[in-house]
Design a protein around this motif. Structure first.
Motif, PDB file in Angstrom:
ATOM      1  N   GLU A   6      -1.828  -9.955  -3.609  1.00  0.00           N
ATOM      2  CA  GLU A   6      -2.927  -8.989  -3.782  1.00  0.00           C
ATOM      3  C   GLU A   6      -3.448  -8.510  -2.421  1.00  0.00           C
ATOM      4  O   GLU A   6      -3.720  -7.328  -2.239  1.00  0.00           O
ATOM      5  CB  GLU A   6      -4.071  -9.602  -4.588  1.00  0.00           C
ATOM      6  CG  GLU A   6      -3.803  -9.695  -6.079  1.00  0.00           C
ATOM      7  CD  GLU A   6      -3.824  -8.362  -6.812  1.00  0.00           C
ATOM      8  OE1 GLU A   6      -4.067  -7.297  -6.203  1.00  0.00           O
ATOM      9  OE2 GLU A   6      -3.578  -8.382  -8.024  1.00  0.00           O
ATOM     10  N   LEU A   9      -0.981  -6.066  -1.060  1.00  0.00           N
ATOM     11  CA  LEU A   9      -1.111  -4.783  -1.761  1.00  0.00           C
ATOM     12  C   LEU A   9      -2.360  -4.036  -1.302  1.00  0.00           C
ATOM     13  O   LEU A   9      -2.350  -2.805  -1.216  1.00  0.00           O
ATOM     14  CB  LEU A   9      -1.140  -4.996  -3.282  1.00  0.00           C
ATOM     15  CG  LEU A   9       0.169  -5.488  -3.908  1.00  0.00           C
ATOM     16  CD1 LEU A   9      -0.035  -5.764  -5.398  1.00  0.00           C
ATOM     17  CD2 LEU A   9       1.299  -4.497  -3.692  1.00  0.00           C
ATOM     18  N   ASP A  10      -3.417  -4.782  -0.992  1.00  0.00           N
ATOM     19  CA  ASP A  10      -4.651  -4.153  -0.506  1.00  0.00           C
ATOM     20  C   ASP A  10      -4.423  -3.381   0.795  1.00  0.00           C
ATOM     21  O   ASP A  10      -5.148  -2.432   1.080  1.00  0.00           O
ATOM     22  CB  ASP A  10      -5.747  -5.199  -0.287  1.00  0.00           C
ATOM     23  CG  ASP A  10      -6.387  -5.659  -1.595  1.00  0.00           C
ATOM     24  OD1 ASP A  10      -6.220  -4.962  -2.625  1.00  0.00           O
ATOM     25  OD2 ASP A  10      -7.044  -6.714  -1.576  1.00  0.00           O
ATOM     26  N   ARG A  13      -2.856   0.027  -0.534  1.00  0.00           N
ATOM     27  CA  ARG A  13      -3.593   0.782  -1.563  1.00  0.00           C
ATOM     28  C   ARG A  13      -4.353   1.988  -1.017  1.00  0.00           C
ATOM     29  O   ARG A  13      -4.337   3.047  -1.646  1.00  0.00           O
ATOM     30  CB  ARG A  13      -4.522  -0.148  -2.343  1.00  0.00           C
ATOM     31  CG  ARG A  13      -3.771  -0.983  -3.352  1.00  0.00           C
ATOM     32  CD  ARG A  13      -4.683  -1.876  -4.159  1.00  0.00           C
ATOM     33  NE  ARG A  13      -3.927  -2.557  -5.185  1.00  0.00           N
ATOM     34  CZ  ARG A  13      -4.035  -3.847  -5.460  1.00  0.00           C
ATOM     35  NH1 ARG A  13      -4.894  -4.595  -4.790  1.00  0.00           N
ATOM     36  NH2 ARG A  13      -3.306  -4.383  -6.414  1.00  0.00           N
ATOM     37  N   GLN A  17      -4.090   5.652  -2.573  1.00  0.00           N
ATOM     38  CA  GLN A  17      -5.291   6.263  -3.136  1.00  0.00           C
ATOM     39  C   GLN A  17      -5.602   7.602  -2.487  1.00  0.00           C
ATOM     40  O   GLN A  17      -6.143   8.495  -3.131  1.00  0.00           O
ATOM     41  CB  GLN A  17      -6.476   5.302  -3.014  1.00  0.00           C
ATOM     42  CG  GLN A  17      -6.352   4.114  -3.947  1.00  0.00           C
ATOM     43  CD  GLN A  17      -7.396   3.033  -3.692  1.00  0.00           C
ATOM     44  OE1 GLN A  17      -7.891   2.882  -2.586  1.00  0.00           O
ATOM     45  NE2 GLN A  17      -7.708   2.275  -4.729  1.00  0.00           N
ATOM     46  N   TYR A  22      -2.006   4.635  -7.189  1.00  0.00           N
ATOM     47  CA  TYR A  22      -2.475   3.252  -7.158  1.00  0.00           C
ATOM     48  C   TYR A  22      -1.316   2.335  -7.518  1.00  0.00           C
ATOM     49  O   TYR A  22      -0.364   2.745  -8.191  1.00  0.00           O
ATOM     50  CB  TYR A  22      -3.629   3.051  -8.146  1.00  0.00           C
ATOM     51  CG  TYR A  22      -4.360   1.744  -7.971  1.00  0.00           C
ATOM     52  CD1 TYR A  22      -5.225   1.545  -6.907  1.00  0.00           C
ATOM     53  CD2 TYR A  22      -4.170   0.701  -8.863  1.00  0.00           C
ATOM     54  CE1 TYR A  22      -5.898   0.343  -6.735  1.00  0.00           C
ATOM     55  CE2 TYR A  22      -4.842  -0.510  -8.704  1.00  0.00           C
ATOM     56  CZ  TYR A  22      -5.704  -0.683  -7.640  1.00  0.00           C
ATOM     57  OH  TYR A  22      -6.361  -1.870  -7.474  1.00  0.00           O
ATOM     58  N   GLU A  24      -0.682  -1.731  -9.020  1.00  0.00           N
ATOM     59  CA  GLU A  24      -1.302  -2.959  -9.522  1.00  0.00           C
ATOM     60  C   GLU A  24      -0.241  -4.035  -9.707  1.00  0.00           C
ATOM     61  O   GLU A  24       0.904  -3.742 -10.055  1.00  0.00           O
ATOM     62  CB  GLU A  24      -2.059  -2.718 -10.824  1.00  0.00           C
ATOM     63  CG  GLU A  24      -1.217  -2.218 -11.960  1.00  0.00           C
ATOM     64  CD  GLU A  24      -2.041  -1.862 -13.193  1.00  0.00           C
ATOM     65  OE1 GLU A  24      -1.677  -2.347 -14.279  1.00  0.00           O
ATOM     66  OE2 GLU A  24      -3.007  -1.106 -13.059  1.00  0.00           O
ATOM     67  N   ILE A  56       5.363  -0.587   0.219  1.00  0.00           N
ATOM     68  CA  ILE A  56       4.834  -1.703  -0.571  1.00  0.00           C
ATOM     69  C   ILE A  56       5.675  -2.960  -0.376  1.00  0.00           C
ATOM     70  O   ILE A  56       5.147  -4.021  -0.016  1.00  0.00           O
ATOM     71  CB  ILE A  56       4.735  -1.316  -2.058  1.00  0.00           C
ATOM     72  CG1 ILE A  56       3.786  -0.121  -2.218  1.00  0.00           C
ATOM     73  CG2 ILE A  56       4.282  -2.504  -2.893  1.00  0.00           C
ATOM     74  CD1 ILE A  56       3.785   0.507  -3.594  1.00  0.00           C
TER      75      ILE A  56
END
Length: 73
Positions: A6, A9-10, A13, A17, A22, A24, A56
């Motif tokens: 996470e 991924l942050d 993001r 965005q 986005y 998830e 990513i």
């Protein structure tokens, strides 16, 4: 491991965005495959596969030991 993914991924993001997309986290398989869902503008974008691999997957593999690949589901 989920928290590490996470956090990785942050890091990507905000880039997604900015273009209305986005990502998830869906699941982390025992084999080291991270499954993600691309949403928003990323969902139907023809460049989403390139974004998945070049941005990513690179970020996740760099920050999380044991991740073999990232795939969209």
């Amino acid at each position: 491991m989920r928290d590490q993914v996470e956090k990785a991924l942050d890091t990507v993001r905000p880039i997604l965005q900015a273009d209305g997309g986005y990502v998830e986290l869906v699941d982390i398989l025992p084999s080291g495959i991270v499954q993600v869902r691309m949403t928003g503008a990323c969902k139907g974008c023809p460049m989403s596969q390139m974004t998945l691999k070049s941005s990513i997957e690179r970020a996740v593999k760099k920050m999380v030991p044991g991740v073999k690949a990232v795939e969209a589901v």
